[in-house]
Design an enzyme around this catalytic site. Structure first.
Site, PDB file in Angstrom:
ATOM      1  N   HIS A   1      -8.820  34.477  -4.548  1.00 27.26           N
ATOM      2  CA  HIS A   1      -7.836  33.945  -3.606  1.00 27.26           C
ATOM      3  C   HIS A   1      -8.019  34.521  -2.208  1.00 27.26           C
ATOM      4  CE1 HIS A   1      -4.634  32.037  -6.415  1.00 27.26           C
ATOM      5  NE2 HIS A   1      -5.853  31.864  -6.888  1.00 27.26           N
ATOM      6  N   ASP A   2      -8.629  35.690  -2.110  1.00 27.83           N
ATOM      7  CA  ASP A   2      -8.959  36.236  -0.795  1.00 27.83           C
ATOM      8  C   ASP A   2     -10.097  35.444  -0.156  1.00 27.83           C
ATOM      9  OD1 ASP A   2      -8.955  38.056   1.397  1.00 27.83           O
ATOM     10  OD2 ASP A   2     -10.617  39.157   0.488  1.00 27.83           O
TER      11      ASP A   2
ATOM     12  N   VAL B   1      -9.625  31.935   1.516  1.00 32.76           N
ATOM     13  CA  VAL B   1      -8.784  31.839   2.712  1.00 32.76           C
ATOM     14  C   VAL B   1      -9.443  32.627   3.837  1.00 32.76           C
ATOM     15  CG1 VAL B   1      -6.489  32.216   3.671  1.00 32.76           C
ATOM     16  CG2 VAL B   1      -6.738  31.646   1.245  1.00 32.76           C
TER      17      VAL B   1
ATOM     18  N   GLU C   1      -0.061  36.186   3.051  1.00 37.21           N
ATOM     19  CA  GLU C   1      -0.592  35.194   2.116  1.00 37.21           C
ATOM     20  C   GLU C   1       0.006  35.365   0.721  1.00 37.21           C
ATOM     21  OE1 GLU C   1      -4.899  35.322   2.238  1.00 37.21           O
ATOM     22  OE2 GLU C   1      -4.858  35.417   4.432  1.00 37.21           O
TER      23      GLU C   1
ATOM     24  N   HIS D   1     -11.360  32.183 -15.883  1.00 34.76           N
ATOM     25  CA  HIS D   1     -10.192  31.996 -16.752  1.00 34.76           C
ATOM     26  C   HIS D   1     -10.518  32.278 -18.214  1.00 34.76           C
ATOM     27  CE1 HIS D   1      -7.946  29.197 -13.711  1.00 34.76           C
ATOM     28  NE2 HIS D   1      -7.891  30.473 -13.391  1.00 34.76           N
ATOM     29  N   THR D   2     -11.625  32.938 -18.455  1.00 33.83           N
ATOM     30  CA  THR D   2     -11.950  33.329 -19.827  1.00 33.83           C
ATOM     31  C   THR D   2     -11.156  34.549 -20.273  1.00 33.83           C
ATOM     32  OG1 THR D   2     -13.790  33.723 -21.360  1.00 33.83           O
ATOM     33  CG2 THR D   2     -13.870  34.885 -19.257  1.00 33.83           C
TER      34      THR D   2
ATOM     35  N   ASP E   1     -16.191  36.390 -21.676  1.00 30.10           N
ATOM     36  CA  ASP E   1     -17.280  35.783 -22.428  1.00 30.10           C
ATOM     37  C   ASP E   1     -17.313  34.285 -22.128  1.00 30.10           C
ATOM     38  OD1 ASP E   1     -15.140  34.726 -23.844  1.00 30.10           O
ATOM     39  OD2 ASP E   1     -15.371  36.086 -25.556  1.00 30.10           O
TER      40      ASP E   1
ATOM     41  N   SER F   1      -7.539  39.630   3.727  1.00 30.52           N
ATOM     42  CA  SER F   1      -6.303  39.139   4.351  1.00 30.52           C
ATOM     43  C   SER F   1      -5.193  38.976   3.322  1.00 30.52           C
ATOM     44  CB  SER F   1      -6.559  37.815   5.083  1.00 30.52           C
ATOM     45  OG  SER F   1      -7.083  36.829   4.214  1.00 30.52           O
TER      46      SER F   1
ATOM     47  N   PRO G   1      -6.876  26.280  -4.707  1.00 33.82           N
ATOM     48  CA  PRO G   1      -6.771  25.224  -5.727  1.00 33.82           C
ATOM     49  C   PRO G   1      -5.508  25.402  -6.562  1.00 33.82           C
ATOM     50  CG  PRO G   1      -8.941  26.276  -5.760  1.00 33.82           C
ATOM     51  CD  PRO G   1      -8.064  27.125  -4.897  1.00 33.82           C
TER      52      PRO G   1
ATOM     53  N   ASP H   1     -12.021  38.726   3.420  1.00 35.90           N
ATOM     54  CA  ASP H   1     -11.676  39.640   4.513  1.00 35.90           C
ATOM     55  C   ASP H   1     -10.453  40.493   4.213  1.00 35.90           C
ATOM     56  OD1 ASP H   1      -9.701  37.748   4.591  1.00 35.90           O
ATOM     57  OD2 ASP H   1     -10.093  37.059   6.632  1.00 35.90           O
TER      58      ASP H   1
END
Length: 353
Positions: free
Chosen positions: A72-73, A76, A94, A200-201, A260, A82, A169, A80
């Site tokens: 997520h850094d 955007v 943020e 997302h594993t 995995d 942020s 997203p 950096d």
């Protein structure tokens, strides 16, 4: 070259502006490299790793949470740090963005990590690099691949709430929306999208983000037809109507704490937890992503190789380098008296050349 800090600082202050401008331009062209801290802070990765290991004893989710923070850094304004900044009178954090509010976590761990690194190597390691290393170490500690990440990023001077709302997203995104989201930040390969989604594993998700899938998909009053019916009943048991929307559900029902390739096996069986995951295999537009899902489901090493490549590409999204930005002393706030502090950083940078 060898300069004393005082003489170089005096020179930079008193020389004609053009000379300092040339100096600034040359330093701003610095490139990311895995060896960036080999001399200035050789133990930084060990410090980061030890901090995460200690935290995992009481919080098994923290590795997945740190990886998500890094993702997520980077989405955007580049990687950096942020996302780590708190609110100020000049900008909104943020952390309040739709994709982060009440879900982004792990900030106190980064604080402890930064304090330990500052104690060992003062004014040396940026928060942006710290978060990048932490993401890599989190993956490795959970059983995923090990690799050396390119380093040399610097920290932003502000946060970008509006950009976070626009760029991150969402769990209800369709595949075309996902592709647009990745393409907008320069990740235009299908392998970038599919491999990075494999984050997302491990980790967990809140019921609030899947309720529509379970009970009222696209306002039909019915569940998402791409959901495996047995898995649907399992999820409804975990997330009942009028239940606790903050209740947590494992992203990967098979190996929820291990990094995995089982995430992709789940997608093949229509057992992706959130819509944006299952879209990679079940969308009518998935002709380019389905073969990748199958390939990663069949081979852990193929997934790991693609994941490392995609992580490095994501980590290279418009980084601040050289004398751009700053090295924050506290990841939550921009340095006070930043002009003088950053000038000292330039002096230290030149003195090490």
């Amino acid at each position: 070259m060898h300069f004393s800090s005082s003489s170089t600082l005096f020179t930079c202050i008193t020389l004609i502006p053009l000379v300092c401008l040339i100096l600034h331009a040359s330093l701003s062209d610095a490139q990311l490299t895995p060896t960036f801290y080999d001399n200035s802070c050789p133990n930084v990765s060990n410090i980061v790793r030890d901090t995460i290991v200690n935290e995992l004893r009481s919080d098994p989710r923290i590795a997945a949470s740190i990886l998500r923070l890094h993702f997520h850094d980077c989405f955007v304004n580049g990687c950096d740090a942020s996302i780590l900044l708190d609110n100020t009178t000049s900008f909104r954090t943020e952390k309040d963005a739709f994709g982060n509010a009440n879900s982004a976590r792990g900030f106190p761990v980064i604080d402890r990590m930064k304090a330990a690194v500052e104690s060992a190597c003062p004014r040396t390691v940026s928060c942006a690099d710290l978060l990048t290393i932490a993401a890599q170490q989190s993956v490795t500690l959970a059983g995923g691949p090990s690799w050396r990440v390119p380093l040399g990023r610097r920290d932003s001077l502000q946060a970008f709430l509006d950009l976070a709302n626009a760029n991150l997203p969402a769990p209800f995104f369709t595949l075309p929306q996902l592709k647009d989201s990745f393409r907008n930040v320069g990740l235009n390969r299908s392998s970038d999208l599919v491999a990075l989604s494999g984050g997302h594993t491990f980790g967990k998700n809140q019921c609030r983000f899947i309720m529509d899938r379970l009970y009222n998909f696209s306002n039909t009053g019915l569940p998402d037809p791409t959901l495996n019916t047995t898995y649907l009943q399992t999820l409804r048991g975990l997330c009942p109507l009028n239940g606790n929307l903050s209740a947590l559900v494992d992203f990967d029902l098979r190996t929820p704490t291990i990094f995995d390739n089982k995430y992709y096996v789940n997608l093949e069986e229509q057992k992706g937890l959130i819509q944006s995951d299952q879209e990679l295999f079940s969308s009518p537009n998935a002709t380019d992503t389905i073969p990748l899902v199958r390939s990663f489901a069949n081979s852990t090493q193929t997934f790991f190789n693609a994941f490392v490549e995609a992580m490095d590409r994501m980590g290279n999204i418009t980084p601040l380098t050289g004398t751009q930005g700053q090295i924050r002393l506290n990841c939550r706030v921009v340095n006070s008296n930043s002009l003088l502090h950053d000038m000292v950083e330039v002096v230290d940078f030149v003195s090490s050349m």
